[in-house]
Enzyme design. Structure first.
Site, short mmCIF file in Angstrom:
data_model
loop_
_atom_site.label_atom_id
_atom_site.label_comp_id
_atom_site.label_asym_id
_atom_site.label_seq_id
_atom_site.Cartn_x
_atom_site.Cartn_y
_atom_site.Cartn_z
N SER A 3 0.81 -1.04 -0.07
CA SER A 3 0.01 0.09 -0.13
C SER A 3 0.95 1.22 0.00
O SER A 3 2.10 1.29 -0.11
CB SER A 3 -0.90 0.07 1.34
OG SER A 3 -0.20 0.24 2.40
N TYR A 60 9.48 7.53 16.15
CA TYR A 60 9.40 7.43 14.53
C TYR A 60 10.67 8.36 14.16
O TYR A 60 11.54 8.04 13.40
CB TYR A 60 8.21 7.93 13.95
CG TYR A 60 8.00 8.24 12.69
CD1 TYR A 60 7.87 6.93 11.94
CD2 TYR A 60 7.99 9.19 11.84
CE1 TYR A 60 7.83 6.72 10.49
CE2 TYR A 60 7.80 9.31 10.72
CZ TYR A 60 7.76 7.95 9.87
OH TYR A 60 7.42 7.99 8.54
N LYS A 99 13.90 7.13 11.95
CA LYS A 99 14.22 7.78 10.77
C LYS A 99 15.48 8.60 10.74
O LYS A 99 16.11 8.55 9.54
CB LYS A 99 12.73 8.54 10.19
CG LYS A 99 11.67 7.65 10.28
CD LYS A 99 11.76 6.70 8.88
CE LYS A 99 10.60 6.19 8.39
NZ LYS A 99 10.82 5.18 7.57
#
Length: 273
Positions: free
Chosen positions: A15, A152, A156
Site C-alpha cells: 500500500s 519515529y 528515521k
C-alpha cells in the site's frame, strides 16, 4: 538511469508509497519483487501491474524469513536485484511522557533495525556484482524532530545515518545509496500509526489526507533516483522548507566520500588505536 529490464525489490509494497513505487517502476519497464506482511494485498498490487512480478511476503522483523526472501529475490532474475527499496515502516502519534517503551522498541525494530538487517543481507550480492542501488525511505521527521513522533524520529534519523555512512563506504563499489525524505503523503500512515499503548490510531490527519498523492510522490522519487540524487526531498510548503533547511550539503557528502577514496578505511584497519 534507465530502469527498463531492471529488477526492483520493494518492501512495504502492499500500500501507500510502496505500492505507488511499484506502479511507477512497472510503467518504466522494471520487473518487481514485492514484499510485505500481507500476501493477499501484495497479490492485489501485483495483479494491477503490467510487468513480471515476484511476491515475497514476510515480516521484516523475522530475520530468518528475510534472509530466505533475499535468496529468492536475488535468484529470480539473471543478474539479481538492481534496486532495493527499504520502505517498510510504521509511524507514531503519542507524547513521549505517555509512551510505553514497548512502542519505542517496536517502531525502532521495524523502521530501523529491520531495514538495516535487510540491507546487510543483500549487500554482499550487490558488492559481488559491482553495481546496484539502495533507496531508503526516511521522512522529513528523519531530519527534524516532530512532536508526537519521538520513536519515529529516532528511527528515521538513524536510518539516514546508516545510509550516509554506507554510501561513503561504497563510494568506489559501483553501488549508489539514496535517502528519501517525504513529507505528508496521502497514505494510511497516520491511520496505522501506533499510540502510546501500542494500539493502532485508527484515524488519519488532515495534513496526511491533503498531502501529496502517493503516485505523484512515487514519480518524483524515481525521477530523482534516475538522476542519481543522493538526498531526495518530496514535500511541500513548510515541510519542504524544514527538510531543505536540514538537507546535508553535497559538499559534505563529497568530502566524506573523498576520505574513503583517499584511503581512510585502510588506514583505520591498519591502526592499532
Amino acid at each position: 538511469m534507465d530502469f527498463d529490464g531492471k529488477t526492483v525489490w520493494i518492501t512495504g509494497a502492499s500500500s501507500g508509497i510502496g505500492a505507488a513505487l511499484a506502479r511507477e517502476w512497472a510503467q518504466r519497464g522494471a520487473s518487481l519483487v514485492l514484499s510485505g506482511r500481507d500476501e493477499a494485498r501484495l497479490s492485489q498490487v501485483a495483479d494491477g501491474l503490467e510487468c513480471e512480478t515476484l511476491v515475497l511476503p514476510f515480516d521484516v522483523r523475522d530475520e530468518a524469513a528475510m534472509r530466505e526472501a533475499t535468496e529468492k529475490a536475488t535468484a529470480w532474475k539473471e543478474g539479481g536485484v538492481d534496486v532495493f527499496v527499504a520502505n517498510a515502516g510504521v509511524s507514531q502519534r503519542s507524547l513521549a511522557v505517555d509512551t510505553n517503551m514497548a512502542v519505542y522498541r517496536e517502531i525502532i525494530d521495524i523502521d530501523l533495525t529491520a531495514q538495516i538487517a535487510a540491507t546487510q543481507a543483500l549487500l554482499p550480492h550487490m558488492v559481488g556484482r559491482g553495481s546496484g542501488r539502495f533507496v531508503f525511505i526516511s521522512s522529513v521527521a528523519g531530519k527534524v524532530g516532530v512532536p508526537m513522533r519521538t520513536a519515529y524520529c529516532a528511527a528515521k534519523h538513524g536510518l539516514i545515518g546508516y545510509a550516509d555512512a554506507l554510501r561513503a563506504e561504497l563510494v568506489m563499489s559501483g553501488i549508489d545509496v539514496h535517502v528519501v525524505t517525504p513529507g505528508s503523503v496521502a497514505t494510511n500512515v497516520s491511520r496505522n500509526a501506533l499510540e502510546a499503548d501500542g494500539s493502532a490510531r485508527g484515524r488519519s490527519d488532515k495534513a496526511i489526507d491533503e498531502g501529496i498523492p502517493a503516485d505523484e510522490a512515487a514519480t518524483a522519487i524515481i525521477d530523482a533516483v534516475a538522476l542519481n540524487q543522493r538526498e531526495i526531498v518530496v514535500a511541500r510548503g513548510m515541510e519542504q522548507a524544514m527538510a531543505e533547511a536540514r538537507r546535508t550539503p553535497d559538499q559534505l557528502l563529497d568530502q566524506v566520500a573523498r576520505m574513503v577514496e583517499n584511503g581512510y578505511v585502510e588506514k583505520m584497519q591498519r591502526s592499532d588505536t
